[in-house]
Design a protein around this motif. Structure first.
Motif, PDB file in Angstrom:
ATOM      1  N   LEU A  69      69.569 -13.059 -28.594  1.00  0.00           N
ATOM      2  CA  LEU A  69      71.110 -13.083 -28.170  1.00  0.00           C
ATOM      3  C   LEU A  69      71.615 -14.434 -28.661  1.00  0.00           C
ATOM      4  CD1 LEU A  69      73.304 -12.075 -26.334  1.00  0.00           C
ATOM      5  CD2 LEU A  69      72.355 -13.685 -24.829  1.00  0.00           C
ATOM      6  N   VAL A  70      70.984 -15.476 -28.516  1.00  0.00           N
ATOM      7  CA  VAL A  70      71.720 -16.852 -28.929  1.00  0.00           C
ATOM      8  C   VAL A  70      71.951 -16.954 -30.579  1.00  0.00           C
ATOM      9  CG1 VAL A  70      71.304 -19.437 -29.061  1.00  0.00           C
ATOM     10  CG2 VAL A  70      70.913 -17.942 -26.991  1.00  0.00           C
ATOM     11  N   GLY A  71      70.911 -16.378 -31.242  1.00  0.00           N
ATOM     12  CA  GLY A  71      70.964 -16.242 -32.660  1.00  0.00           C
ATOM     13  C   GLY A  71      71.075 -17.487 -33.571  1.00  0.00           C
ATOM     14  N   GLY A  72      70.821 -18.780 -33.002  1.00  0.00           N
ATOM     15  CA  GLY A  72      70.739 -19.839 -33.561  1.00  0.00           C
ATOM     16  C   GLY A  72      72.098 -20.574 -33.411  1.00  0.00           C
ATOM     17  N   ARG A  73      72.884 -20.183 -32.455  1.00  0.00           N
ATOM     18  CA  ARG A  73      74.065 -20.895 -32.194  1.00  0.00           C
ATOM     19  C   ARG A  73      73.818 -22.291 -31.424  1.00  0.00           C
ATOM     20  NH1 ARG A  73      77.268 -16.358 -28.626  1.00  0.00           N
ATOM     21  NH2 ARG A  73      75.103 -15.761 -28.568  1.00  0.00           N
ATOM     22  N   VAL A  74      73.027 -22.277 -30.437  1.00  0.00           N
ATOM     23  CA  VAL A  74      72.581 -23.518 -29.943  1.00  0.00           C
ATOM     24  C   VAL A  74      71.118 -23.517 -29.781  1.00  0.00           C
ATOM     25  CG1 VAL A  74      74.837 -23.549 -28.653  1.00  0.00           C
ATOM     26  CG2 VAL A  74      72.852 -22.708 -27.699  1.00  0.00           C
ATOM     27  N   PRO A  75      70.616 -24.840 -29.647  1.00  0.00           N
ATOM     28  CA  PRO A  75      69.027 -24.816 -29.453  1.00  0.00           C
ATOM     29  C   PRO A  75      68.575 -24.114 -28.227  1.00  0.00           C
ATOM     30  CG  PRO A  75      69.952 -27.076 -29.830  1.00  0.00           C
ATOM     31  CD  PRO A  75      71.051 -25.993 -29.730  1.00  0.00           C
ATOM     32  N   VAL A  76      67.296 -23.354 -28.336  1.00  0.00           N
ATOM     33  CA  VAL A  76      66.864 -22.594 -26.853  1.00  0.00           C
ATOM     34  C   VAL A  76      65.485 -23.177 -26.870  1.00  0.00           C
ATOM     35  CG1 VAL A  76      66.013 -20.496 -25.999  1.00  0.00           C
ATOM     36  CG2 VAL A  76      68.114 -20.407 -27.582  1.00  0.00           C
ATOM     37  N   LEU A  77      65.536 -23.773 -25.460  1.00  0.00           N
ATOM     38  CA  LEU A  77      64.125 -24.601 -25.178  1.00  0.00           C
ATOM     39  C   LEU A  77      63.584 -23.578 -24.158  1.00  0.00           C
ATOM     40  CD1 LEU A  77      65.792 -26.684 -26.607  1.00  0.00           C
ATOM     41  CD2 LEU A  77      64.502 -28.600 -25.215  1.00  0.00           C
ATOM     42  N   THR A  78      62.302 -23.737 -23.925  1.00  0.00           N
ATOM     43  CA  THR A  78      61.430 -23.099 -22.901  1.00  0.00           C
ATOM     44  C   THR A  78      60.991 -24.022 -22.180  1.00  0.00           C
ATOM     45  OG1 THR A  78      60.005 -21.333 -22.212  1.00  0.00           O
ATOM     46  CG2 THR A  78      59.544 -22.574 -24.323  1.00  0.00           C
ATOM     47  N   GLY A  79      60.790 -23.885 -20.747  1.00  0.00           N
ATOM     48  CA  GLY A  79      59.997 -24.713 -19.837  1.00  0.00           C
ATOM     49  C   GLY A  79      58.458 -24.176 -20.065  1.00  0.00           C
ATOM     50  N   VAL A  80      57.447 -25.150 -20.214  1.00  0.00           N
ATOM     51  CA  VAL A  80      56.082 -24.991 -20.169  1.00  0.00           C
ATOM     52  C   VAL A  80      55.411 -25.472 -19.127  1.00  0.00           C
ATOM     53  CG1 VAL A  80      53.762 -25.344 -21.597  1.00  0.00           C
ATOM     54  CG2 VAL A  80      56.331 -25.016 -22.644  1.00  0.00           C
ATOM     55  N   ALA A  81      55.087 -24.794 -18.078  1.00  0.00           N
ATOM     56  CA  ALA A  81      54.653 -25.318 -16.619  1.00  0.00           C
ATOM     57  C   ALA A  81      53.392 -24.497 -16.267  1.00  0.00           C
ATOM     58  CB  ALA A  81      55.767 -25.232 -15.661  1.00  0.00           C
ATOM     59  N   GLU A  82      52.318 -24.582 -16.930  1.00  0.00           N
ATOM     60  CA  GLU A  82      51.157 -23.850 -16.908  1.00  0.00           C
ATOM     61  C   GLU A  82      50.268 -24.767 -16.100  1.00  0.00           C
ATOM     62  OE1 GLU A  82      51.189 -20.762 -17.738  1.00  0.00           O
ATOM     63  OE2 GLU A  82      52.807 -21.023 -18.900  1.00  0.00           O
ATOM     64  N   TYR A  83      49.100 -23.911 -15.589  1.00  0.00           N
ATOM     65  CA  TYR A  83      48.068 -24.642 -14.706  1.00  0.00           C
ATOM     66  C   TYR A  83      46.951 -25.466 -15.547  1.00  0.00           C
ATOM     67  CZ  TYR A  83      50.099 -21.443 -11.155  1.00  0.00           C
ATOM     68  OH  TYR A  83      50.962 -20.966 -10.288  1.00  0.00           O
ATOM     69  N   THR A  84      46.854 -24.858 -16.655  1.00  0.00           N
ATOM     70  CA  THR A  84      45.729 -25.697 -17.325  1.00  0.00           C
ATOM     71  C   THR A  84      46.252 -25.935 -18.754  1.00  0.00           C
ATOM     72  OG1 THR A  84      44.912 -23.543 -18.719  1.00  0.00           O
ATOM     73  CG2 THR A  84      43.840 -24.138 -16.354  1.00  0.00           C
ATOM     74  N   THR A  85      45.657 -27.042 -19.556  1.00  0.00           N
ATOM     75  CA  THR A  85      46.247 -27.592 -20.856  1.00  0.00           C
ATOM     76  C   THR A  85      46.090 -26.295 -21.913  1.00  0.00           C
ATOM     77  OG1 THR A  85      45.470 -29.901 -20.406  1.00  0.00           O
ATOM     78  CG2 THR A  85      45.909 -28.970 -22.910  1.00  0.00           C
ATOM     79  N   SER A  86      44.971 -25.471 -21.801  1.00  0.00           N
ATOM     80  CA  SER A  86      44.949 -24.559 -22.816  1.00  0.00           C
ATOM     81  C   SER A  86      45.870 -23.258 -22.458  1.00  0.00           C
ATOM     82  CB  SER A  86      43.391 -23.834 -22.466  1.00  0.00           C
ATOM     83  OG  SER A  86      43.196 -23.413 -21.287  1.00  0.00           O
ATOM     84  N   MET A  87      46.097 -23.199 -21.269  1.00  0.00           N
ATOM     85  CA  MET A  87      47.099 -21.954 -21.175  1.00  0.00           C
ATOM     86  C   MET A  87      48.543 -22.597 -21.446  1.00  0.00           C
ATOM     87  SD  MET A  87      46.074 -21.065 -17.163  1.00  0.00           S
ATOM     88  CE  MET A  87      47.596 -19.698 -16.859  1.00  0.00           C
ATOM     89  N   ALA A  88      48.940 -23.934 -21.351  1.00  0.00           N
ATOM     90  CA  ALA A  88      50.106 -24.515 -21.826  1.00  0.00           C
ATOM     91  C   ALA A  88      50.308 -24.265 -23.462  1.00  0.00           C
ATOM     92  CB  ALA A  88      50.372 -25.851 -21.375  1.00  0.00           C
ATOM     93  N   CYS A  89      48.865 -24.702 -24.058  1.00  0.00           N
ATOM     94  CA  CYS A  89      48.882 -24.385 -25.790  1.00  0.00           C
ATOM     95  C   CYS A  89      49.175 -23.025 -25.947  1.00  0.00           C
ATOM     96  CB  CYS A  89      47.399 -24.884 -26.168  1.00  0.00           C
ATOM     97  SG  CYS A  89      47.332 -26.750 -25.920  1.00  0.00           S
ATOM     98  N   ALA A  90      48.614 -22.172 -25.333  1.00  0.00           N
ATOM     99  CA  ALA A  90      48.682 -20.683 -25.698  1.00  0.00           C
ATOM    100  C   ALA A  90      50.108 -20.220 -25.438  1.00  0.00           C
ATOM    101  CB  ALA A  90      47.740 -19.819 -24.651  1.00  0.00           C
ATOM    102  N   TYR A  91      50.690 -20.385 -24.265  1.00  0.00           N
ATOM    103  CA  TYR A  91      52.285 -20.079 -24.112  1.00  0.00           C
ATOM    104  C   TYR A  91      52.993 -20.802 -25.094  1.00  0.00           C
ATOM    105  CZ  TYR A  91      56.798 -19.586 -22.497  1.00  0.00           C
ATOM    106  OH  TYR A  91      58.120 -19.432 -22.313  1.00  0.00           O
TER     107      TYR A  91
END
Length: 309
Positions: A69-91
């Motif tokens: 939707l945003v199509g590069g008009r502004v930056p899109v970031l995502t929160g990364v809040a996982e239970y383990t480090t490996s899950m955070a890396c995968a997401y």
């Protein structure tokens, strides 16, 4: 690694239907309204976006749809809040694959890591992707404090480009600057400390109440950037009762109720969060409705900010 994450960044609410199923279309409609109001970037799946209430596929689907939707008009970031480090890396790797412009990275959830473990978590995620990272420090909510000394230690990792500082201690802005110079872009993550933080040198604002009051957030930001401090203070004084809602454990419910009152989306949340009822609901509604009745307006050709009375 270059960082352009300055300005107003909403931590966007995730919309749900009455049966608590995720409503991607309604969420994207809200993102469009925020873009139309002139926000400088979008953060999906933060605390306000009920990150930990979504499963992995829901997160990926919503992030992918937002990027498209945003199509590069502004930056899109995502929160990364996982239970383990490996899950955070995968997401994080998947977020990169679907086109996110960066991460807002938290320590691992539930386990209260010490300084060594926290730094290792952040470094491991950084090594797994090629995206810039906003490090999110919120010891009030998550019981892990990333101190200025820790940020100094992590400063050799170029992917750590920004800090969302939510310790509710404005001294941290100065302490980080004194310790790390201009190594990081600093963003205020506590709505009712934003003017203080901007005075001390914060360059951006990750906001919750912007979801309901995007024009007013942008007005306050623009007044500060123009050095119009008296007008900015007037707007901030009007806004502060609303901004206090961002610092309560029920901030998601409060912000979503404000959304509805301002014509944006639904107040449905996912359990264990429950809808507001009774005296609590009435009290929050009064704060919101009083603010709507007295919200800032632009009243002259010079663009002076005034409060509606």
């Amino acid at each position: 690694m270059a960082n352009l994450w300055t300005g107003v960044y909403p931590a966007v609410t995730t919309q749900f239907r009455d049966d608590e199923s995720m409503d991607v279309e309604a969420t994207l409609s809200h993102v469009s309204a925020l873009l139309d109001a002139g926000v400088h970037g979008i953060i999906m799946l933060g605390t306000v976006g009920e990150n930990c209430s979504l499963d992995r596929q829901e997160k990926v689907d919503l992030l992918k749809a937002t990027v498209e939707l945003v199509g590069g008009r502004v930056p899109v970031l995502t929160g990364v809040a996982e239970y383990t480090t490996s899950m955070a890396c995968a997401y994080s790797q998947t977020a990169q694959e679907v086109g996110a412009d960066g991460l807002m990275l938290l320590p691992a959830m539930v386990y209260k890591s010490d300084a060594k473990e926290t730094i290792a978590h952040f470094r491991t995620v950084a090594s797994a992707i090629d995206l810039p990272i906003m490090c999110y420090n919120n010891p009030i909510s998550y019981s892990i404090d990333i101190t200025p000394e820790m940020f100094d230690e992590m400063s050799d990792e170029p992917k750590f480009v920004a800090i969302k500082e939510s310790s509710e201690n404005t001294r941290r802005i100065t302490d980080i600057r004194n310790r790390c110079g201009d190594r990081y872009t600093l963003l205020c993550g506590v709505d009712d400390l934003v003017l203080e933080s901007l005075i001390l040198g914060a360059e951006g604002w990750v906001s919750g109440l912007v979801n309901a009051f995007p024009a007013e957030n942008r007005l306050l930001w623009d007044l500060v950037q123009a050095g119009r401090w008296e007008e900015a203070l007037l707007v901030y004084q009007w806004y502060t009762p609303l901004l206090h809602l961002d610092t309560h454990p029920k901030l998601v419910q409060y912000i979503k109720l404000a959304n509805v009152e301002c014509g944006y989306g639904s107040e449905v949340v996912r359990a264990p969060r429950l809808p507001l009822v009774g005296a609590e609901r009435a009290a929050i509604l009064k704060i919101i409705r009083d603010a709507i009745e007295t919200r800032p307006t632009t009243v002259s050709s010079r663009g002076d900010a005034a409060l509606a009375r």
